[in-house]
Design an enzyme around this catalytic site. Structure first.
Site, short mmCIF file in Angstrom:
data_model
loop_
_atom_site.label_atom_id
_atom_site.label_comp_id
_atom_site.label_asym_id
_atom_site.label_seq_id
_atom_site.Cartn_x
_atom_site.Cartn_y
_atom_site.Cartn_z
N TYR A 1 2.77 -2.75 7.74
CA TYR A 1 2.59 -1.29 7.22
C TYR A 1 3.25 -0.46 8.19
O TYR A 1 4.02 0.39 7.52
CB TYR A 1 1.28 -0.95 6.99
CG TYR A 1 0.81 0.27 6.31
CD1 TYR A 1 0.69 0.30 5.03
CD2 TYR A 1 0.99 1.45 6.94
CE1 TYR A 1 0.42 1.55 4.45
CE2 TYR A 1 0.53 2.42 6.46
CZ TYR A 1 0.18 2.55 4.93
OH TYR A 1 0.16 3.95 4.16
N LYS B 1 6.69 1.74 7.01
CA LYS B 1 6.67 3.17 6.85
C LYS B 1 7.63 3.66 7.95
O LYS B 1 8.17 4.90 7.60
CB LYS B 1 5.27 3.73 7.15
CG LYS B 1 4.13 3.25 5.99
CD LYS B 1 4.58 3.86 4.58
CE LYS B 1 3.48 3.38 3.60
NZ LYS B 1 3.64 4.05 2.42
P1 NAP Z 1 -3.79 3.71 -3.92
O1 NAP Z 1 -4.86 4.48 -4.42
O2 NAP Z 1 -4.17 2.16 -3.59
O3 NAP Z 1 -2.81 3.81 -5.04
C1 NAP Z 1 -1.39 2.96 -4.92
C2 NAP Z 1 -1.11 2.73 -6.46
O4 NAP Z 1 -0.09 1.88 -6.37
C3 NAP Z 1 -2.35 1.66 -7.13
O5 NAP Z 1 -2.26 2.07 -8.61
C4 NAP Z 1 -1.59 0.29 -6.90
O6 NAP Z 1 -1.87 -0.58 -7.95
C5 NAP Z 1 -0.18 0.91 -7.30
N1 NAP Z 1 0.72 -0.23 -6.53
C6 NAP Z 1 0.45 -1.16 -5.53
N2 NAP Z 1 1.40 -2.23 -5.24
C7 NAP Z 1 2.42 -1.88 -6.36
C8 NAP Z 1 3.73 -2.42 -6.73
N3 NAP Z 1 4.17 -3.46 -6.18
N4 NAP Z 1 4.53 -1.88 -7.61
C9 NAP Z 1 3.80 -0.85 -8.40
N5 NAP Z 1 2.82 -0.06 -7.99
C10 NAP Z 1 1.76 -0.69 -6.85
O7 NAP Z 1 -3.00 4.47 -2.78
P2 NAP Z 1 -2.67 5.65 -2.02
O8 NAP Z 1 -3.96 5.93 -1.01
O9 NAP Z 1 -2.71 6.72 -3.26
O10 NAP Z 1 -1.41 5.52 -1.44
C11 NAP Z 1 -0.20 5.97 -2.09
C12 NAP Z 1 0.97 6.00 -1.08
O11 NAP Z 1 0.56 7.00 0.02
C13 NAP Z 1 1.09 4.70 -0.38
O12 NAP Z 1 2.35 4.17 -0.14
C14 NAP Z 1 0.38 4.66 0.87
O13 NAP Z 1 0.95 4.01 2.04
C15 NAP Z 1 0.61 6.12 1.19
N6 NAP Z 1 -0.23 6.58 2.36
C16 NAP Z 1 -1.84 6.50 1.91
C17 NAP Z 1 -2.70 7.21 2.81
C18 NAP Z 1 -4.02 7.04 2.80
O14 NAP Z 1 -4.72 7.27 3.69
N7 NAP Z 1 -4.51 6.99 1.36
C19 NAP Z 1 -2.07 7.61 4.22
C20 NAP Z 1 -0.75 7.70 4.33
C21 NAP Z 1 0.21 7.24 3.43
P3 NAP Z 1 -3.29 -1.50 -7.50
O15 NAP Z 1 -4.50 -0.88 -7.63
O16 NAP Z 1 -3.08 -2.51 -8.75
O17 NAP Z 1 -2.94 -2.06 -6.58
#
Ligand code: NAP
Length: 250
Positions: A156, A160
């Site tokens: 990860y 990133k």
């Molecule tokens: P989330 O709630 O898990 O939402 C991510 C979405 O992306 C889910 O609907 C997931 O579907 C979908 N997804 C996963 N793999 C995929 C693929 N191969 N193709 C298309 N869609 C896909 O995550 P989030 O927290 O909103 O995170 C969004 C972004 O922010 C990510 O890049 C994450 O690394 C980044 N981020 C998050 C945080 C945090 O603390 N939440 C912090 C820093 C950065 P499924 O549910 O079916 O897997």
């Protein structure tokens, strides 16, 4: 505010968390939203909510790790909206929690495929379509882990960090052709990515790592992302912007 009126916007991972918040804000501000996600019902739900509120949205099933699917997604946006102006490469996964020597090879490949290669595939086709649409703006969702490490999350953290370099390079390449490319680095945000995988006690410990004393919200990440996509950020490209409650200031 209708500053994205009639702009065609792709958001990947739009079915949940940060991507859903960005999709809603872009649509509220007038964009024609293409909500893309591996989880089609989730993307359909978000698109349905946007339409119920009077906005324009279409849901598309996509695996961002599949280059051909990324190309089809852009083709759909162009056919549906008549061009492509905005893109947020947000879809991402956490991956295994193991130290490097124990990190599973298939887990490494999957995280790099989705979180890094997926952003490259997205941009490759989005930029071509934006060049044909008179320019555009892209935001890639990195993380605080695009600038610091985290024990147990080598794939990860590597992905990133990598997409920050990819962002800077694409920004330089297309700066004179009207395309801006930036990266956003959230700290720990209260989304299903965390709540699906961590218990309440761990979430509380994570909250305490932020000087503001809490997790961030998806809407706070969306506010920064939509600013960077807007014309108000017209002199901002190739940079990596934190939304981290002070996490990296410690
Ligand atoms: P989330 O709630 O898990 O939402 C991510 C979405 O992306 C889910 O609907 C997931 O579907 C979908 N997804 C996963 N793999 C995929 C693929 N191969 N193709 C298309 N869609 C896909 O995550 P989030 O927290 O909103 O995170 C969004 C972004 O922010 C990510 O890049 C994450 O690394 C980044 N981020 C998050 C945080 C945090 O603390 N939440 C912090 C820093 C950065 P499924 O549910 O079916 O897997």
């Amino acid at each position: 505010m209708n500053d994205f009126q009639d702009k065609v916007a792709i958001v990947t991972g739009a079915g949940s968390g940060i991507g859903a918040a960005i999709a809603r804000e872009l649509a509220e501000r007038g964009a024609i939203l293409i909500a893309a996600d591996l989880d089609l019902p989730a993307a359909q739900e978000v698109a349905g909510e946007i339409r119920a509120d009077g906005g324009h949205a279409h849901a598309v099933e996509v695996d961002v790790a599949d280059a051909e699917a990324a190309e089809r997604l852009v083709a759909f946006a162009v056919e549906t909206g008549g061009g492509l102006h905005l893109a947020v490469n947000n879809a991402g996964i956490g991956g295994p929690n193991e130290n490097v020597a124990d990190y599973p090879l298939d887990g490494w490949k999957q995280v790099i495929d989705v979180n890094l290669n997926g952003v490259f595939y997205g941009m490759k086709y989005q930029i071509a379509a934006m060049l044909n649409s008179g320019g555009g703006a892209i935001v890639n969702i990195s993380s605080i882990l695009g600038s610091v490490g985290w024990s147990g999350s080598s794939a990860y953290v590597t992905a990133k960090h990598g997409l920050v370099g990819l962002t800077k390079t694409a920004a330089i390449e297309y700066a004179q052709q009207g395309i801006r490319v930036n990266a956003v680095g959230p700290a720990f945000i209260d989304t299903p990515l965390l709540s699906k995988n961590l218990d309440e006690e761990t979430l509380g410990q994570l909250a305490g790592l932020h000087p503001v004393g809490r997790l961030g919200t998806s809407e706070e990440v969306s506010a920064l992302t939509c600013f960077l996509l807007s014309d108000r950020a017209s002199f901002i490209t190739g940079s990596y912007h934190l939304v981290d409650g002070g996490y990296t200031s410690r």
